[in-house]
Design an enzyme around this catalytic site. Sequence first.
Site, PDB file in Angstrom:
ATOM      1  N   GLU A 265       2.460  -0.665   3.135  1.00 11.69           N
ATOM      2  CA  GLU A 265       1.090  -0.926   3.618  1.00 11.69           C
ATOM      3  C   GLU A 265       1.437   0.261   4.971  1.00 11.69           C
ATOM      4  O   GLU A 265       1.869   0.147   5.713  1.00 11.69           O
ATOM      5  CB  GLU A 265       1.238  -2.184   4.486  1.00 11.69           C
ATOM      6  CG  GLU A 265       0.113  -2.847   4.705  1.00 11.69           C
ATOM      7  CD  GLU A 265      -0.076  -2.936   6.302  1.00 11.69           C
ATOM      8  OE1 GLU A 265       0.306  -4.166   6.583  1.00 11.69           O
ATOM      9  OE2 GLU A 265      -0.749  -2.173   6.811  1.00 11.69           O
ATOM     10  N   CYS A 302      -2.810  -2.708  12.173  1.00  9.32           N
ATOM     11  CA  CYS A 302      -3.392  -2.026  10.878  1.00  9.32           C
ATOM     12  C   CYS A 302      -4.622  -2.498  10.480  1.00  9.32           C
ATOM     13  O   CYS A 302      -5.393  -1.738   9.916  1.00  9.32           O
ATOM     14  CB  CYS A 302      -2.299  -2.399   9.811  1.00  9.32           C
ATOM     15  SG  CYS A 302      -1.661  -3.994   9.945  1.00  9.32           S
TER      16      CYS A 302
END
Length: 526
Positions: A265, A302
């Site tokens: 990720e 994120c």
Amino acid sequence: MQITGDMLIAGGSVRGNAGTLRAFDPARNAEMEPIFGAGDAGDVDRACRLAQAAFDPFRQAPLETRARLLEAIGERILALGDALIERGHAESALPKARLEGERARTVGQLKLFAQLVRDGRWLGATLDSAMPERKPLPRSDLRLQKIPVGPVAVFGASNFPLAFSVAGGDTASALAAGCPVVVKAHPAHLGTSELVGRAIQEAVAECGLPAGVFALVIGAGNAVGEALVAHPAIKAVGFTGSRGGGIALMNIAARRREPIPVYAEMSSINPCFVLPGALAARAEAIATGFVDSLTLGVGQFCTNPGLVVVLDGPDRQAFVEAASKALEKKGAQTMLTAGIASAYRDGVGKRAGVLGVTQVGQGASTDAQHAALPALFATSQSRFLAEAPLEDEIFGPTSLIVTCANVDEMVELAEHIEGQLTATLHMEQSDVELARRLLPTLERKAGRILANGFSTGVEVAHAMVHGGPFPATSDPRSTSVGTLAIERFLRPVCYQDLPSELLPSSVQDDNPLNLWRLRDGTFERR
Ligand code: NAP
């Protein structure tokens, strides 16, 4: 519990002899005790071999033991008490209240995976009865269950020292699947990693499982992480971090004699489309909510809203002014590491110099060390499309407002952007048609689509997707948050005409585990 600076291998402490590392307190700009010993490829080899040896006994232990392990890890993390929060706070500069919340989320996540393990639906138990009379050929008896892939390497995230690190979502989902885990400690929170690692080590022993089920290795530089991903015993990788780091690990995994999946990720700017009706109805409220979301946790999420898309006109002006005013009240704060703070300043400096980009808002200066000064920029849709670097993630409290001349430009922008973790629509009833037009594109671009909210909260739940097409992640078919994360570490095995005494209990005729199963195309529990 004392922090020794050792790695955790074979159920005990192992001193690394390949150099030393110190944890760093970014708010005080000071190194911390103790000195950590870095490991080498030999230490990685030992941890991985033990993980391999532990794999069969671990996956074949009763599901109840596996569920209990996850719960015991949570209990032992809680038993670490304030010492864990104090250490995490000093190493990350994240507020103690935030870390307490993160601890609760970590423990809740472990409990959720324990429930999932007991429920057993993830086994995917499926039975297709034999058809001995079928013409022209009879059909065999076919039974399927999912099994764990093997030992998993986990690279914890700098920005979630608890919930995305040593006992975070990757570790919880891998252990739930039945995979031993070797964690590479993040250099930004070495002491926190050791404390949590010791809690896991104790839980493994308490449950009577082989010590190789868990290990924590420490590296000075990239070598230990590289050796871990290259090790033949490792069968999958979970990673959260930079795009460069994730791609480097993907390349190592792909070059192996036996290539393995890397679930990385990496990078997302989380576009937020403020549709015209919403902009007209509540420009100021959306601007304030956006700035709160942008600056939460010093923008180190994120899912931070790094791109806002609006239509030109007076409402756009009201939005920019309100956002700029709200940002003035947000002071510069210490980032997770000196390196992340310097990358932020560098990124913001470069953005200010891009042709056609203007700075429209700034936070308040403070004397915090290694701090990020919030910054808001604006540009036109055509400049955004022309300047590829404007799409790059700048990790921290900065965002770019892109103004479109009309709705066609908005749709064109949505089509242009890279893969994202999230995409947000701020909309009123009058915006439904435009939202409907954008939706098919956003489905192709993002793992999660929100309406009238802010992307920075990620719920740990069954329906959560924290994933998305590259570069948000390396594999858009997966999520790293929520129970579906277990699927990354499972693979299906079909048993054809096996005698009943050899069949795994999940697919035996009398259903001893009392599972929901797909039998001849129908879900049943009997
Ligand atoms: P990072 O530099 O990618 O490091 C993450 C982990 O991977 C660390 O343990 C690091 O260990 C290891 N690593 C990185 N590159 C490697 C390589 N080539 N070979 C082997 N191991 C490697 O990420 P970070 O330190 O957490 O943060 C830096 C930047 O990452 C941020 O500025 C931000 O841009 C991004 N980031 C993104 C997210 C997100 O959720 N999307 C979250 C956090 C950070 P070593 O350094 O010891 O090798």
